[in-house]
Design an enzyme around this catalytic site. Sequence first.
Site, PDB file in Angstrom:
ATOM      1  N   THR A  73       0.824  -1.184   0.166  1.00  0.00           N
ATOM      2  CA  THR A  73       0.152  -0.077  -0.018  1.00  0.00           C
ATOM      3  C   THR A  73       0.896   1.224  -0.080  1.00  0.00           C
ATOM      4  O   THR A  73       0.474   2.240  -0.679  1.00  0.00           O
ATOM      5  CB  THR A  73      -0.858   0.046   1.109  1.00  0.00           C
ATOM      6  OG1 THR A  73      -1.912  -1.308   1.398  1.00  0.00           O
ATOM      7  CG2 THR A  73      -1.776   1.226   1.374  1.00  0.00           C
ATOM      8  N   ASN A 128      -4.839  -9.379  -8.227  1.00  0.00           N
ATOM      9  CA  ASN A 128      -5.144 -10.121  -7.057  1.00  0.00           C
ATOM     10  C   ASN A 128      -6.231 -11.031  -7.016  1.00  0.00           C
ATOM     11  O   ASN A 128      -6.060 -12.019  -6.261  1.00  0.00           O
ATOM     12  CB  ASN A 128      -5.279  -9.149  -5.842  1.00  0.00           C
ATOM     13  CG  ASN A 128      -5.950  -7.965  -6.034  1.00  0.00           C
ATOM     14  OD1 ASN A 128      -5.731  -7.087  -6.820  1.00  0.00           O
ATOM     15  ND2 ASN A 128      -6.967  -7.850  -5.128  1.00  0.00           N
ATOM     16  N   GLN A 181       1.460  -8.903  -6.145  1.00  0.00           N
ATOM     17  CA  GLN A 181       0.894 -10.295  -6.460  1.00  0.00           C
ATOM     18  C   GLN A 181       1.749 -11.243  -7.530  1.00  0.00           C
ATOM     19  O   GLN A 181       1.610 -12.472  -7.363  1.00  0.00           O
ATOM     20  CB  GLN A 181      -0.426 -10.464  -6.967  1.00  0.00           C
ATOM     21  CG  GLN A 181      -1.501  -9.895  -6.016  1.00  0.00           C
ATOM     22  CD  GLN A 181      -1.890 -10.845  -4.719  1.00  0.00           C
ATOM     23  OE1 GLN A 181      -1.123 -11.989  -4.619  1.00  0.00           O
ATOM     24  NE2 GLN A 181      -2.239 -10.198  -3.805  1.00  0.00           N
ATOM     25  N   CYS A 206      -9.965  -7.214   0.977  1.00  0.00           N
ATOM     26  CA  CYS A 206     -10.345  -5.934   1.374  1.00  0.00           C
ATOM     27  C   CYS A 206     -11.781  -5.904   1.042  1.00  0.00           C
ATOM     28  O   CYS A 206     -12.536  -5.175   1.733  1.00  0.00           O
ATOM     29  CB  CYS A 206      -9.655  -4.901   0.659  1.00  0.00           C
ATOM     30  SG  CYS A 206      -7.860  -5.267   0.259  1.00  0.00           S
TER      31      CYS A 206
HETATM   32  N1  PLP Z   1      -1.674  -4.307  -4.432  1.00  0.00           N
HETATM   33  C1  PLP Z   1      -2.077  -5.453  -4.464  1.00  0.00           C
HETATM   34  C2  PLP Z   1      -2.187  -6.116  -5.717  1.00  0.00           C
HETATM   35  C3  PLP Z   1      -2.439  -6.374  -3.381  1.00  0.00           C
HETATM   36  O1  PLP Z   1      -3.013  -7.814  -3.833  1.00  0.00           O
HETATM   37  C4  PLP Z   1      -2.314  -5.712  -2.206  1.00  0.00           C
HETATM   38  C5  PLP Z   1      -2.604  -6.844  -1.171  1.00  0.00           C
HETATM   39  O2  PLP Z   1      -3.559  -7.441  -1.035  1.00  0.00           O
HETATM   40  C6  PLP Z   1      -1.660  -4.624  -2.100  1.00  0.00           C
HETATM   41  C7  PLP Z   1      -1.202  -3.896  -3.110  1.00  0.00           C
HETATM   42  C8  PLP Z   1      -1.429  -4.136  -0.452  1.00  0.00           C
HETATM   43  O3  PLP Z   1      -0.133  -4.542   0.071  1.00  0.00           O
HETATM   44  P1  PLP Z   1      -0.069  -4.396   1.429  1.00  0.00           P
HETATM   45  O4  PLP Z   1      -1.019  -5.408   2.264  1.00  0.00           O
HETATM   46  O5  PLP Z   1       1.566  -5.071   1.674  1.00  0.00           O
HETATM   47  O6  PLP Z   1      -0.108  -3.122   2.001  1.00  0.00           O
END
Ligand code: PLP
Length: 378
Positions: free
Chosen positions: A71, A152, A180, A324
């Site tokens: 994120t 994802n 991913q 999420c």
């Molecule tokens: N981007 C993608 C494609 C993800 O699948 C995720 C998490 O599910 C994230 C970003 C966020 O990553 P993090 O949980 O390390 O903040």
Amino acid sequence: MTIYADCNATTPVAKEVLNGMLPFFSEVFANPSATHKAASKPKQAVAKARRQVANLIGAKPSEIIFTSGGTESDNMALGGAVPYMANNPSDTILVSAVEHPAILEQIPNLKQRGYQVKIIPVQPDGSINLKSYSQMLQEYNVLLVSVMWANNETGVIYPIEQLAKLAHDAGALLHTDAVQAVGKVVVEVSNVDLLSLSSHKIYGPKGIGALYVKQGLRLNPISWGGGQEAGIRSGTLNVAGIVGLGIASQMAGDNLEKNNKYILQLRALIETQLTSAFPTALVNGASQERLPNTINIAFKNLESEMLLMFLDKAGIYVSAGSACSSADHKASHVLSAMKLPKQWLYGVLRISLSYFNTQEDINHIVETIIASVKKLSR
Ligand code: PLP
């Protein structure tokens, strides 16, 4: 018996990763930025981890910025690669319709900063609409493009090299959210300008990730202070987490081929058995190149909420979409963008496997899903 098959949400920490991290919580605790001798071990450990992460994606160690995860990397890239305020009302950022919320939820902020944000559409098979993409690059004054390496929810892999070339021809930078993809398929940064990755998707600890920033590219800082991480992200380094990400990266690279061969076999077993039991079930993105561990299957006229409850009771942990969005019961924005018809949109399961899943797990998953879907369809 419980079976965990939600590895796109997160993975457990590998034993080797945990063991490698432990000394950095206790005996090797000095601040790696300090100038005394005690700092040399943590400093060396951070440098080694930076090399390990860089190696996994074909980058230089100096191009790796450690962050708190995917994120933050996504926020740093999109928010930081363009000037804080748009210089021109026509300045545009393109993002695909199927991005993670870590990208999409930045749109209001980018608009407040004077940018136009346009959405690149996808096709029903999950692929990027290349014609629309090329047209958008010509039509708008595009500064930055963000398209994920792999989705994802569906696992669909995007042609990032090609998209980056088209972006560069139009004078734009390209960021890819490869959270991913890294460690699951071969990822090379050769043509991209910015790339996000995260440790907890590849058997590393949570709360640590990285952003690849191509040499020569300057980003706006996200924190100010001691000047760590090239001055872009000040703050004392999370040494244990960084060491964990380094080991996880090394292991992912070393075992990639072996793991994928094994996991692909398991995925084929699930997909063929479920689609033959339910001929109206759809495997989303099936015609595209996909992450070997990801299955996104939609059952006709079914509520995945109920199905998830049945599976949970049976000790099978999967998800209805992305982690999420599974708490609220909205349709997936990814599958909506792919125009999945309504009869299938609410009956989706995402099963994301790992090398620790066994053939026995797969049999149990398939049997339980078949029994549950039959019960629910009655
Ligand atoms: N981007 C993608 C494609 C993800 O699948 C995720 C998490 O599910 C994230 C970003 C966020 O990553 P993090 O949980 O390390 O903040």
